[in-house]
Design a protein around this motif. Sequence first.
Motif, mmCIF file in Angstrom:
data_model
loop_
_atom_site.group_PDB
_atom_site.id
_atom_site.type_symbol
_atom_site.label_atom_id
_atom_site.label_comp_id
_atom_site.label_asym_id
_atom_site.label_seq_id
_atom_site.Cartn_x
_atom_site.Cartn_y
_atom_site.Cartn_z
ATOM 1 N N UNK A 134 0.820 -1.210 0.000
ATOM 2 C CA UNK A 134 0.000 0.000 0.000
ATOM 3 C C UNK A 134 0.853 1.258 0.000
ATOM 4 N N UNK A 135 2.124 1.141 0.416
ATOM 5 C CA UNK A 135 3.008 2.309 0.445
ATOM 6 C C UNK A 135 3.699 2.561 -0.891
ATOM 7 N N UNK A 136 3.530 1.682 -1.868
ATOM 8 C CA UNK A 136 4.143 1.850 -3.187
ATOM 9 C C UNK A 136 3.280 2.795 -4.012
ATOM 10 N N UNK A 137 3.872 3.909 -4.476
ATOM 11 C CA UNK A 137 3.116 4.906 -5.245
ATOM 12 C C UNK A 137 2.815 4.438 -6.662
ATOM 13 N N UNK A 138 3.725 3.650 -7.241
ATOM 14 C CA UNK A 138 3.579 3.219 -8.640
ATOM 15 C C UNK A 138 2.403 2.250 -8.781
ATOM 16 N N UNK A 139 1.625 2.469 -9.860
ATOM 17 C CA UNK A 139 0.487 1.582 -10.127
ATOM 18 C C UNK A 139 0.523 0.997 -11.540
#
Length: 208
Positions: A154-159
Motif C-alpha cells: 500500500x506504500x508503493x506509489x507506482x500503479x
Amino acid sequence: MPIRTNRGRAAVYRKLWGWPLRSPRHLAVAAFVVALLLTGAGIVIPKVVGKNGGQVAAGGSSTAATTTARPGQRPDAGPGGNNLPTSSLPNRLTSTPRPTSTVPPAPDALNTVRDWAQRWVDHPEGLSAQEWLERLRPFTTREYMAIMASIEPANIRSTRLTGDIRAITSFEKSVEVEVPTDGGGIRVIAIRTDDGWRVANYEQVEGR
C-alpha cells in the motif's frame, strides 16, 4: 790460499765459534753483533713483508672489482660486459577497467524483469501483502523474497508501467534494468540462477 779439505774447513769453523769464548771482551763483542743483526732484521723484514702484502691485497681487490657484475650483466661476464641487459618485469599485473557492458542483455532476463515489474506495480486495494508476494515469487530470488516480505504494497506509489524497460548494464550473469512507472523510475537487478533469471534487488530512481 783457499781451504780445499773438510778438515781444514772444520778447523776454521771451530776458530770462529770458539772466538767469543776466548775472553769476556770477545763474548761481549759477539753478543753486541748478534743483537745488532737481530734488531736490523726486525726493522727490515716487516717493511718488506708489509709492502708485498699490500701489493697482493691491492691485486686481490682489483680482481674482485673486475669480476663484480654490473646492472644488466650476469655475474660470470667479463670486463667487457657483452651480455645483453636483462629486462625487468612489472611487480604486479595491471588490471584493465571493467567495461560497462560486455554482452547484449539476454531476452529472458528482460522478460523476467518486465513480468516482475508488472506484478510489483499491481497492488489494488484489498490485495493482501502475502498475495502480492506470492505473485512476485516466481520472478524473485529466495534471498530477496525475505527482504520483500518487509514491504507494505500500500506504500508503493507506482500503479502501472509508463514505457519500455531499458538495460543499463549487461553481463553474462547479471543485468541492471531501468523501469519507468507512473510513480517514478526504478532500477531492477536480475541475476542468472540455476532456476533461470531472477530479480535480486530494486531501488527507486531519485528525481523520476
